[in-house]
Design an enzyme around this catalytic site. Structure first.
Site, short mmCIF file in Angstrom:
data_model
loop_
_atom_site.label_atom_id
_atom_site.label_comp_id
_atom_site.label_asym_id
_atom_site.label_seq_id
_atom_site.Cartn_x
_atom_site.Cartn_y
_atom_site.Cartn_z
N ARG A 1 2.54 -2.42 -1.94
CA ARG A 1 1.62 -1.50 -1.26
C ARG A 1 0.16 -1.73 -1.64
O ARG A 1 -0.74 -1.14 -1.05
CB ARG A 1 2.02 -0.04 -1.49
CG ARG A 1 1.92 0.47 -2.91
CD ARG A 1 2.26 1.97 -2.96
NE ARG A 1 2.28 2.48 -4.31
CZ ARG A 1 2.17 3.77 -4.62
NH1 ARG A 1 2.04 4.66 -3.67
NH2 ARG A 1 2.23 4.17 -5.88
N HIS B 1 8.75 4.55 2.16
CA HIS B 1 8.45 5.88 1.60
C HIS B 1 7.81 6.75 2.68
O HIS B 1 6.64 7.15 2.56
CB HIS B 1 7.49 5.64 0.43
CG HIS B 1 7.20 6.78 -0.47
ND1 HIS B 1 6.75 8.00 -0.02
CD2 HIS B 1 7.24 6.87 -1.82
CE1 HIS B 1 6.53 8.79 -1.07
NE2 HIS B 1 6.82 8.12 -2.17
N ASP C 1 11.56 16.88 -5.65
CA ASP C 1 11.68 15.43 -5.85
C ASP C 1 13.17 15.15 -6.05
O ASP C 1 13.67 15.16 -7.16
CB ASP C 1 10.85 15.01 -7.07
CG ASP C 1 10.67 13.50 -7.15
OD1 ASP C 1 11.35 12.78 -6.37
OD2 ASP C 1 9.86 13.04 -7.98
N GLU D 1 12.68 9.22 2.30
CA GLU D 1 12.51 7.81 1.97
C GLU D 1 13.84 7.05 2.01
O GLU D 1 14.82 7.51 1.43
CB GLU D 1 11.90 7.69 0.57
CG GLU D 1 10.62 8.51 0.42
CD GLU D 1 10.20 8.67 -1.03
OE1 GLU D 1 10.42 7.75 -1.83
OE2 GLU D 1 9.65 9.73 -1.36
C1 BG6 Z 1 8.26 9.72 -4.66
C2 BG6 Z 1 8.71 9.94 -6.07
O1 BG6 Z 1 9.05 8.73 -4.10
O2 BG6 Z 1 6.90 9.27 -4.65
C3 BG6 Z 1 7.78 10.93 -6.74
O3 BG6 Z 1 10.04 10.41 -6.06
C4 BG6 Z 1 6.34 10.46 -6.65
O4 BG6 Z 1 8.18 11.10 -8.09
C5 BG6 Z 1 6.00 10.20 -5.19
O5 BG6 Z 1 5.47 11.43 -7.21
C6 BG6 Z 1 4.56 9.71 -4.94
O6 BG6 Z 1 4.28 8.59 -5.70
P1 BG6 Z 1 2.83 7.96 -5.73
O7 BG6 Z 1 2.89 6.87 -6.76
O8 BG6 Z 1 2.57 7.43 -4.35
O9 BG6 Z 1 1.90 9.08 -6.10
#
Ligand code: BG6
Length: 290
Positions: free
Chosen positions: A98, A161, A205, A264
């Site tokens: 990403r 995601h 989560d 996701e």
């Molecule tokens: C989710 C995780 O997939 O992504 C969470 O389960 C996490 O724990 C979230 O906080 C966002 O992640 P990021 O790194 O994009 O802030």
């Protein structure tokens, strides 16, 4: 630095434009009778999909970074080759893909009006090749093909995601996982079994394991149901940061959390797998308004 002029060969008059999007990052925008969509080369990141006649399905934070070395907040982050915090100190959460600038390799209008955009990323560490295909039509289909181009097996964790736009996350029901085992990961991981309907009433989560099921997201506020199907994926993550966590995230507006829910398609933690030298894996998700 990507040369925008050189990318113009991928434009399709009347339906696909390529320009400098937010932060000056190269963006492919799709506008057809079927839908409106957007994908950035930075992260191969889908940032919009709105099928004709519907409100946007993909959520974006108004506070997102759009900058080299930063992830985009919202859309569909491509998490690869690890999910969650990095095992190695100093490496970012959710992998390398990403953060990378991908190459645009093709844009094709298909017979039914769907536009397929293909991006490629070659990494040297770990030695691998990623192909991301996003098909913008009545449905949004995203596939990530990953190949180990090195000589040693790779331990892979990954996710598409997806941030879904919802009217009010407090009035959403996620169905399709009943009886599936997983973990509540907000504090210490706590084992749980998914109920018939998952609701969000606090920071959420949830990681469900060993499931290939599609889920539906019933959105009472907007009176619509989204379906998120997946393939090549054993984990499903359901995430909403709620009040305190969104306030802590600089790239997430303090009051934006009611408008989104991540569902996701993943292979996370115990669902991670070994990718042998020369082997490939395809992870996919298909999103539609029912
Ligand atoms: C989710 C995780 O997939 O992504 C969470 O389960 C996490 O724990 C979230 O906080 C966002 O992640 P990021 O790194 O994009 O802030």
């Amino acid at each position: 630095m990507t040369d925008l002029a050189a990318l113009q060969r991928f434009a399709v008059p009347g339906s696909v434009t390529i320009d400098a999007g937010c932060g000056g990052l190269p963006r492919v925008s799709i506008s057809t009778p079927l839908c409106r969509g957007e994908i950035y080369l930075h992260g191969a990141h889908v940032t919009a999909w709105q099928p004709a006649g519907h409100a946007p399905v993909i959520w974006m934070s108004t506070q997102s970074w759009f900058a080299a070395g930063k992830p985009i907040r919202g859309g569909i982050p491509v998490c690869w080759p690890w999910f969650g915090p990095a095992a190695e100190a100093g490496k970012p959460a959710h992998g390398l893909a990403r953060f990378a600038d991908w190459d645009l390799t093709s844009v094709a209008a298909e017979a039914d009006g769907t536009v397929a955009v293909v991006l490629r990323l070659a990494l040297t560490a770990p030695a691998s090749e990623l192909i991301l295909t996003a098909r913008f039509g009545r449905r949004l289909e995203v596939t990530l093909d990953a190949r180990n181009t090195g000589t040693t097996a790779l331990a892979i964790g990954e996710a598409l995601h997806t941030y879904l736009a919802v009217g009010d996350v407090r009035r959403v029901q996620v169905r399709g996982l009943a009886g599936v085992a997983g973990f509540d990961r907000v504090a210490q991981p706590i084992a749980l079994t998914a109920p018939e309907s998952i609701t969000v009433a606090a920071e959420t989560d949830l990681l469900f394991n060993a499931t290939e099921s599609a889920v539906t997201v019933q959105d009472a506020a907007w009176n619509r149901t989204l379906r998120v199907a997946k393939s090549g994926s054993r984990s499903t993550v359901v995430w909403n940061p709620w009040i305190a966590k969104s306030a802590k995230m600089p790239d997430f507006g303090d009051h934006e959390w009611p408008g989104m829910l991540c569902v996701e398609a993943a292979n996370a933690l115990t669902d991670g797998y070994q990718l042998a030298p020369g082997a490939s894996h395809r992870l996919g998700t298909v999103i539609e308004v029912m």
